[in-house]
Design an enzyme around this catalytic site. Structure first.
Site, short mmCIF file in Angstrom:
data_model
loop_
_atom_site.label_atom_id
_atom_site.label_comp_id
_atom_site.label_asym_id
_atom_site.label_seq_id
_atom_site.Cartn_x
_atom_site.Cartn_y
_atom_site.Cartn_z
N GLU A 286 0.90 -1.26 0.06
CA GLU A 286 0.10 0.00 -0.11
C GLU A 286 0.80 1.20 0.26
O GLU A 286 1.68 1.36 1.02
CB GLU A 286 -0.83 0.13 1.28
CG GLU A 286 -2.18 0.95 0.87
CD GLU A 286 -2.01 2.25 1.35
OE1 GLU A 286 -1.62 2.98 0.42
OE2 GLU A 286 -1.68 2.52 2.60
N CYS A 320 -2.48 8.34 4.19
CA CYS A 320 -2.39 7.96 2.64
C CYS A 320 -3.69 8.29 2.04
O CYS A 320 -3.87 8.52 1.09
CB CYS A 320 -2.05 6.53 2.27
SG CYS A 320 -3.01 5.23 3.19
#
Length: 515
Positions: A286, A320
């Site tokens: 990720e 994020c």
């Protein structure tokens, strides 16, 4: 019978008793600052001469803890241990593996405020953000335990007359967990226990800025009954230890959360078959995002402003999933911008030990310098509406910053800043807004604020992100409710906290027996 999974509730800080208990937890943590933490390999405490010094980003002179630093020789020993222990651990009853996670969740729940207080001090998280981080860690433990019990017998397949067929999952091997600092507890815990509960062994290399929280969690796993060597705690340099364990022929799964550049490098390195390696490595990454809040002309504008501010400035934009781009229909652009400016100027910035501070520091000097450099770029690419200042004399504090009238292809609209900066761009219509939202190399999260049903349906099809939210902010995925992972260069869309996640740490096996 497995009890149903329920999301761990957030703490109500309007309740004065909870406030006092959290303050007491902070005091307890402050009394333990500066302690030394060893590496843990096969249950043995290993102390090295080289250390990682964890400091408080709100007060860089305050040492949170001193953690021994692994090197290649120690990493090699940890790999050997994990490889050997895997042979036994893979055969442990999945329900017993799940029970260890349930016991660990109970331990963390009893110490919830304490773990959150460590996050306040080591990661610079405000109270609510720290509390949510700890709640998410508990959620990962509870959810993955229950998921493993559901998966333990595999999935149903067809059998023919005179033939019995089975389809089930088997562990893969030694897993490398490289966890981030921004969710120093939740993501670290989730990416550690997912391989554990599926029967793999783990080399845990936490972020060097937040290793103390990880050390505390490994102690919890031990207390919960995890056998020696199933998890080996080896914080160290990415260039030395990280690359070594990623490339090693005895490691089988790599799980990483962090920057795009490091994630791509890990993906590349893990793809090389080393001498003596007899398998292809499974890589779960990720890698970040450049996430957009789209505001339609038919929208609740107050809700839109709140969604933009929460998405951009929660935990100082160090997520994020942070909404660092606002793409607003031209007919409501000025009003939304004014509302965001007003809300932003009300935000409080300071040491997150103080409950009233909405925003704390960014994580370290490197992050501070990077974010401030982007703010200088933003002053050339757009119109500064709010914030724009930083102070690193004591801690790493940057004001929540808003830029208006930014071109869709400008640097601050394209590159991940990972700080409290949001850029506004104007769209002529909804179709153009979606086009702008899709024009980056990332595809993690997004939000659409609209009361137009046709536009909502259009966004479902055309807004290319892994997690899309309507009429709310684009951050705050909850385990079991919002499986999380992104498209494009945001990662492998692994959907942490979802029903498809645990099989990523296992191999499917088909057995067919003739009668």
């Amino acid at each position: 019978m497995v009890t149903p999974y329920r999301h761990e509730p957030f703490t109500d800080f309007t309740n004065q008793r909870n406030v006092e208990e959290f303050k007491a937890a902070i005091s307890k943590v402050e009394s333990e600052l500066g302690k030394e933490y060893p590496l843990i390999i096969n249950g043995e405490r290993v102390t090295t001469n080289e250390k990682i010094i964890s400091t408080n980003p709100s007060n860089k002179e305050e040492i949170i803890g001193v953690v021994s630093k692994a090197n290649k020789d120690i990493a090699e020993k940890a790999i050997s241990v994990a490889h050997g222990v895997f042979r036994k651990w893979r055969n442990v009853n999945p329900e017993e593996r799940a029970n260890i996670l349930i016991r660990a969740a109970a331990i963390v729940r009893r110490r919830k405020h304490e773990f959150s207080a460590w996050l306040v001090k080591e990661a610079g998280k405000p109270w609510k953000e720290a509390d949510a981080d700890t709640a998410e860690a508990i959620d990962f433990l509870e959810y993955y335990a229950r998921q493993m019990i559901e998966l333990k017998d595999g999935k149903a397949v067809l059998s023919r007359e005179g033939e019995h067929n089975r389809y089930f999952y088997t562990p893969i091997g030694v897993t490398v967990t490289i966890s981030p600092w921004n969710f120093a507890f939740a993501i670290m815990a989730g990416t550690t226990v997912a391989p554990i509960v599926t029967g793999n062994t783990v080399l845990l290399k936490p972020a060097s800025t937040t290793p103390v929280v990880a050390a505390k969690f490994v102690e919890v796993l031990e207390e919960a009954g995890l056998p020696n060597g199933v998890v080996n705690f080896i914080p160290g340099s990415g260039a030395e230890v990280g690359d070594y364990i990623v490339e090693h022929p005895k490691t089988s799964v790599i799980t990483f959360t962090g920057s795009r550049d490091v994630g791509v490098s890990i993906y590349e390195k893990a793809g090389v078959v080393q001498h003596g390696q007899q398998h292809l490595k499974r890589v779960i990454v990720e890698m970040g995002g450049k996430d957009t809040v789209v505001v339609d002309k038919e929208a609740d504008l107050e809700l839109a402003a709140e969604a933009i501010v929460i998405s951009a400035f929660g935990f100082s934009g160090q997520k994020c999933s942070a909404g660092s781009r606002a793409v607003v229909h031209q007919e409501v652009y000025d009003e939304v911008l004014q509302r965001v400016e007003k809300l932003t100027n009300k935000l409080t910035l300071g040491d997150p030990v103080i409950q009233e501070h909405y925003m704390g520091p960014v994580i370290d000097q490197k992050a501070f310098d990077k974010i401030m450099s982007y703010i200088e770029i933003g002053k050339k690419e757009g119109r500064l509406i709010a914030g724009g200042n930083g102070n690193s004399s004591k801690g790493f504090f940057i004001e929540p910053t808003v830029f208006a009238d930014v071109a869709p292809n400008a640097s601050i609209m394209q590159e991940e800043i990972f700080g409290p900066v949001v850029a506004f761009s104007k769209a002529q219509n909804f179709e153009e807004a979606i086009e702008i939202a899709n024009n980056t190399e990332y595809g993690l999260t997004g939000a659409v604020i609209s009361n137009n049903r046709a536009h909502i349906e259009q966004a479902k099809r055309d807004f290319h992100v892994g997690n899309l939210y309507f009429n709310r902010n684009c951050t705050g995925a909850i385990v079991g409710y919002h499986p999380f992972g992104g498209f494009k260069l945001s990662g492998t869309d692994s959907k942490a906290g979802g029903p498809d996640y645990l099989p990523l740490y296992m191999q499917a096996k088909t057995i067919s027996e003739m009668y």
